[in-house]
Design a protein around this motif. Structure first.
Motif, PDB file in Angstrom:
ATOM      1  N   ASN A 138    -141.799  -2.928   3.407  1.00 15.29           N
ATOM      2  CA  ASN A 138    -142.833  -3.786   3.988  1.00 15.29           C
ATOM      3  C   ASN A 138    -144.207  -3.261   3.601  1.00 15.29           C
ATOM      4  O   ASN A 138    -144.445  -2.055   3.647  1.00 15.29           O
ATOM      5  N   VAL A 140    -148.421  -3.864   4.205  1.00 15.58           N
ATOM      6  CA  VAL A 140    -149.348  -4.444   5.169  1.00 15.58           C
ATOM      7  C   VAL A 140    -150.757  -4.491   4.598  1.00 15.58           C
ATOM      8  O   VAL A 140    -151.258  -3.479   4.098  1.00 15.58           O
ATOM      9  N   LYS A 216    -139.102  -9.258  12.724  1.00 14.14           N
ATOM     10  CA  LYS A 216    -139.947  -8.084  12.962  1.00 14.14           C
ATOM     11  C   LYS A 216    -141.390  -8.308  12.521  1.00 14.14           C
ATOM     12  O   LYS A 216    -142.179  -7.362  12.450  1.00 14.14           O
ATOM     13  N   ARG A 219    -144.066  -7.140  15.090  1.00 15.51           N
ATOM     14  CA  ARG A 219    -144.239  -5.687  15.218  1.00 15.51           C
ATOM     15  C   ARG A 219    -144.923  -5.089  13.997  1.00 15.51           C
ATOM     16  O   ARG A 219    -145.709  -4.149  14.103  1.00 15.51           O
ATOM     17  N   ARG A 220    -144.651  -5.646  12.828  1.00 20.02           N
ATOM     18  CA  ARG A 220    -145.179  -5.056  11.602  1.00 20.02           C
ATOM     19  C   ARG A 220    -146.570  -5.542  11.245  1.00 20.02           C
ATOM     20  O   ARG A 220    -147.383  -4.786  10.731  1.00 20.02           O
ATOM     21  N   SER A 229    -142.828  -8.689   3.316  1.00 15.90           N
ATOM     22  CA  SER A 229    -141.574  -8.013   3.592  1.00 15.90           C
ATOM     23  C   SER A 229    -140.650  -8.316   2.429  1.00 15.90           C
ATOM     24  O   SER A 229    -140.314  -9.484   2.174  1.00 15.90           O
ATOM     25  N   GLU A 281    -143.055   1.252   5.444  1.00 13.16           N
ATOM     26  CA  GLU A 281    -144.251   0.450   5.560  1.00 13.16           C
ATOM     27  C   GLU A 281    -145.416   1.203   4.934  1.00 13.16           C
ATOM     28  O   GLU A 281    -145.470   2.422   4.965  1.00 13.16           O
TER      29      GLU A 281
END
Length: 298
Positions: A138, A140, A216, A219-220, A229, A281
């Protein structure tokens, strides 16, 4: 003064190394290693020569291949984004084979992700038959939403879910792109998305794979202007700028005004989700990188 120059130069090297390592994103397996000039390496070379040609002639820009016999058998899977053209797809995959062998030197299992393409290879003879979404990671966007983040999160989640629905049920390529209006006067006017599965997945398997990632999302990525993702079998992404090269397939109107907003509902998929999804992440807009290289057992 000379000490300061050394410190600055050292810091620059660290920053450059971190930025260079951030993209493309690679994941090295831990199943086994091979040595130089062996049959396994030769088989991997045959795949590197054949797969870019195979994928450029594929209607869905998707290809798999198996070379050799156990214990030196290599299986590979490659997929290009649904809006890529054949030439860019083939070129991306050729570079992927070079880069991943540099980043995951002598690992028998590895995956690497670019914007236009993804590549995965394994020594596991059953890896191509498996529909598991291995090699997950993942990424971000490090910029945060500061204006009405609840409204933004709801609209981004709705867009990602709608895009996943279209990819699974309305496209033989198992790919879809999306765009949602965020309304006038907000921090960002629009949000964009894509979702994709390998085209050998059934519609239900594709949507279930994406649901496992989207489950998710809150949350991410809550509060972030973008994120992605990634997995070998399915992936999705959203951003507040257009990164798409083809027509938009899914469009969402602006949500109601949030002048007097109700409590934000939980963000999640609209279909039942499978089990937990693992993955590292990191930020792809700052130099702060977490779990840059992850590992898995196929």
């Amino acid at each position: 003064m000379s000490h300061l120059v050394v410190v600055v130069a050292s810091l620059a090297v660290v920053l450059l190394a971190r930025c260079a390592a951030a993209y493309p994103w690679h994941l090295c397996g831990t199943a086994a290693n091979f040595t130089a000039n062996t049959t396994y390496q030769a088989n991997l070379g045959l795949l590197a020569a054949a797969l870019p040609k195979n994928i450029s002639s594929s209607r869905h820009l998707f290809a798999t291949a198996v070379v050799g016999a156990a214990p030196d058998q290599v299986s590979a899977l490659a997929l290009c984004r649904g809006d890529a053209n054949a030439t860019a797809c083939s070129g991306c995959l050729a570079v992927a084979f070079q880069d991943v062998q540099n980043q995951c030197a002598y690992d028998k299992d590895a995956a690497i992700y670019y914007d236009p393409c993804a590549l995965y290879y394994s020594s596991n003879a059953t890896s191509l038959a498996s529909m598991d979404n291995v090699g997950r990671t993942n990424r971000v966007n490090n910029q945060n939403v500061t204006s009405d983040p609840g409204r933004f999160n709801r609209q981004a989640a709705a867009l990602v879910s709608a895009t996943a629905d279209y990819a699974a049920y309305n496209s033989t390529r198992r790919y879809a792109s999306g765009e949602a209006d965020l309304g006038v006067g907000g921090q960002f006017p629009r949000v964009y998305s894509w979702a994709q599965c390998t085209p050998d997945l059934t519609p239900a398997r594709c949507r279930g794979c994406l649901a496992g990632l989207i489950a998710k999302m809150s949350r991410r990525f809550t509060g972030s202007v973008g994120g992605r993702s990634l997995g070998v079998r399915c992936s999705y992404r959203y951003e507040t700028y257009s990164f798409l090269d083809g027509p938009v397939m899914v469009r969402l109107a602006a949500p109601p005004s949030s002048a007097a907003p109700a409590p934000a509902p939980a963000v999640g998929p609209t279909v039942p989700t499978p089990g937990a999804v693992a993955g590292g992440e990191s930020s792809y807009y700052s130099i702060l990188i977490f779990h840059l290289v992850a590992s898995w057992h196929p």
